[in-house]
Design a protein around this motif. Structure first.
Motif, PDB file in Angstrom:
ATOM      1  N   GLU A  19     102.286  18.053  34.219  1.00 38.96           N
ATOM      2  CA  GLU A  19     101.839  19.447  34.230  1.00 38.96           C
ATOM      3  C   GLU A  19     102.663  20.234  33.224  1.00 38.96           C
ATOM      4  OE1 GLU A  19     104.496  21.201  37.846  1.00 38.96           O
ATOM      5  OE2 GLU A  19     102.742  20.031  38.417  1.00 38.96           O
ATOM      6  N   LEU A  20     102.211  21.424  32.901  1.00 42.22           N
ATOM      7  CA  LEU A  20     102.836  22.238  31.857  1.00 42.22           C
ATOM      8  C   LEU A  20     104.319  22.485  32.120  1.00 42.22           C
ATOM      9  CD1 LEU A  20     102.596  23.834  29.253  1.00 42.22           C
ATOM     10  CD2 LEU A  20     101.840  25.798  30.597  1.00 42.22           C
ATOM     11  N   GLY A  21     104.667  22.776  33.363  1.00 44.67           N
ATOM     12  CA  GLY A  21     106.073  23.029  33.693  1.00 44.67           C
ATOM     13  C   GLY A  21     106.960  21.839  33.382  1.00 44.67           C
ATOM     14  N   LYS A  22     106.468  20.645  33.668  1.00 46.53           N
ATOM     15  CA  LYS A  22     107.240  19.426  33.380  1.00 46.53           C
ATOM     16  C   LYS A  22     107.302  19.166  31.878  1.00 46.53           C
ATOM     17  CE  LYS A  22     107.899  18.456  37.720  1.00 46.53           C
ATOM     18  NZ  LYS A  22     109.114  18.858  38.362  1.00 46.53           N
ATOM     19  N   LEU A  23     106.222  19.488  31.153  1.00 49.83           N
ATOM     20  CA  LEU A  23     106.243  19.341  29.690  1.00 49.83           C
ATOM     21  C   LEU A  23     107.315  20.237  29.074  1.00 49.83           C
ATOM     22  CD1 LEU A  23     102.463  19.197  28.704  1.00 49.83           C
ATOM     23  CD2 LEU A  23     104.154  17.382  28.433  1.00 49.83           C
ATOM     24  N   ILE A  24     107.414  21.454  29.588  1.00 48.89           N
ATOM     25  CA  ILE A  24     108.428  22.377  29.087  1.00 48.89           C
ATOM     26  C   ILE A  24     109.820  21.806  29.333  1.00 48.89           C
ATOM     27  CG2 ILE A  24     109.469  24.665  29.440  1.00 48.89           C
ATOM     28  CD1 ILE A  24     106.566  25.669  30.009  1.00 48.89           C
ATOM     29  N   LEU A  25     110.048  21.306  30.554  1.00 42.10           N
ATOM     30  CA  LEU A  25     111.352  20.714  30.881  1.00 42.10           C
ATOM     31  C   LEU A  25     111.653  19.500  30.006  1.00 42.10           C
ATOM     32  CD1 LEU A  25     111.320  20.930  34.799  1.00 42.10           C
ATOM     33  CD2 LEU A  25     112.692  22.294  33.211  1.00 42.10           C
ATOM     34  N   GLY A  64     115.019  18.126  23.403  1.00 50.04           N
ATOM     35  CA  GLY A  64     115.226  18.936  22.211  1.00 50.04           C
ATOM     36  C   GLY A  64     114.074  18.862  21.220  1.00 50.04           C
ATOM     37  N   VAL A  65     112.848  18.770  21.732  1.00 49.78           N
ATOM     38  CA  VAL A  65     111.663  18.752  20.868  1.00 49.78           C
ATOM     39  C   VAL A  65     110.679  19.800  21.374  1.00 49.78           C
ATOM     40  CG1 VAL A  65     111.876  16.316  20.235  1.00 49.78           C
ATOM     41  CG2 VAL A  65     110.510  16.940  22.212  1.00 49.78           C
ATOM     42  N   SER A  66     109.792  20.228  20.499  1.00 50.44           N
ATOM     43  CA  SER A  66     108.770  21.185  20.927  1.00 50.44           C
ATOM     44  C   SER A  66     107.717  20.455  21.757  1.00 50.44           C
ATOM     45  CB  SER A  66     108.112  21.844  19.714  1.00 50.44           C
ATOM     46  OG  SER A  66     107.294  20.914  19.040  1.00 50.44           O
ATOM     47  N   ILE A  67     106.989  21.206  22.553  1.00 50.21           N
ATOM     48  CA  ILE A  67     105.915  20.611  23.352  1.00 50.21           C
ATOM     49  C   ILE A  67     104.873  19.992  22.419  1.00 50.21           C
ATOM     50  CG2 ILE A  67     104.040  21.097  24.966  1.00 50.21           C
ATOM     51  CD1 ILE A  67     105.799  23.258  26.196  1.00 50.21           C
ATOM     52  N   GLY A 106     103.127  13.486  19.603  1.00 50.64           N
ATOM     53  CA  GLY A 106     103.864  12.285  19.238  1.00 50.64           C
ATOM     54  C   GLY A 106     104.375  12.293  17.827  1.00 50.64           C
ATOM     55  N   GLN A 107     104.499  13.472  17.216  1.00 48.89           N
ATOM     56  CA  GLN A 107     105.018  13.551  15.857  1.00 48.89           C
ATOM     57  C   GLN A 107     106.525  13.604  15.912  1.00 48.89           C
ATOM     58  OE1 GLN A 107     103.202  17.144  14.605  1.00 48.89           O
ATOM     59  NE2 GLN A 107     101.268  16.185  14.097  1.00 48.89           N
ATOM     60  N   LYS A 108     107.122  12.972  14.926  1.00 53.37           N
ATOM     61  CA  LYS A 108     108.568  13.083  14.809  1.00 53.37           C
ATOM     62  C   LYS A 108     108.886  14.472  14.307  1.00 53.37           C
ATOM     63  CE  LYS A 108     110.971   8.817  14.213  1.00 53.37           C
ATOM     64  NZ  LYS A 108     111.780   8.027  13.335  1.00 53.37           N
ATOM     65  N   PRO A 109     109.739  15.200  15.023  1.00 53.61           N
ATOM     66  CA  PRO A 109     110.060  16.543  14.555  1.00 53.61           C
ATOM     67  C   PRO A 109     110.877  16.516  13.270  1.00 53.61           C
ATOM     68  CG  PRO A 109     111.360  15.971  16.500  1.00 53.61           C
ATOM     69  CD  PRO A 109     110.413  14.839  16.242  1.00 53.61           C
TER      70      PRO A 109
END
Length: 125
Positions: free
Chosen positions: A43-49, A55-58, A64-67
């Motif tokens: 869920e969105l809350g877990k994605l944010i966590l 240390g990556v953006s959602i 699945g891109q390398k930041p």
């Protein structure tokens, strides 16, 4: 790279087990396993966590891109800006010299000024 593959890669890079990651997020090991196998998505809350934890953006996490590092993107932007400014300056001076050679025609000077302001934006007051 899918979300599950990316999550697995990030988790292994930190040297964590599925149990340890699950404990960080208050979910079971089985839930983490289903995420990594792309059977379900968090869920969105877990994605944010997850994004904050690794240390990556959602966006990077889900796609699945390398930041790219901030320094690399800043350097690229500076180089593009320098190249644009250099090109505009060259055009400006070529047209200015052409205006002088042609006897200082006012029309050429006006055209040069218009092109200069269009490419470099009008100065703010």
């Amino acid at each position: 790279m899918s979300f599950g593959e990316n999550l697995l890669s990030l988790r292994k890079a930190k040297g964590m087990s599925q149990d340890e990651l699950g404990a960080q997020l208050n979910v079971s090991r089985q839930t983490v396993s289903k995420w990594e196998l792309d059977e379900t998505t968090p869920e969105l809350g877990k994605l944010i966590l997850l994004g904050e934890y690794f240390g990556v953006s959602i966006d990077d996490l889900v796609k699945g891109q390398k930041p790219a590092s901030k320094a690399e993107s800043d350097t690229f932007e500076i180089e593009v800006t320098k190249a644009k400014n250099t090109t505009c300056d060259i055009i400006f001076w070529v047209l200015k010299i052409a205006g002088i050679i042609l006897g200082g025609m006012v029309l050429i000077d006006v055209i040069v000024m218009i092109i200069y302001f269009i490419t470099n934006r009008f100065p703010s007051l």
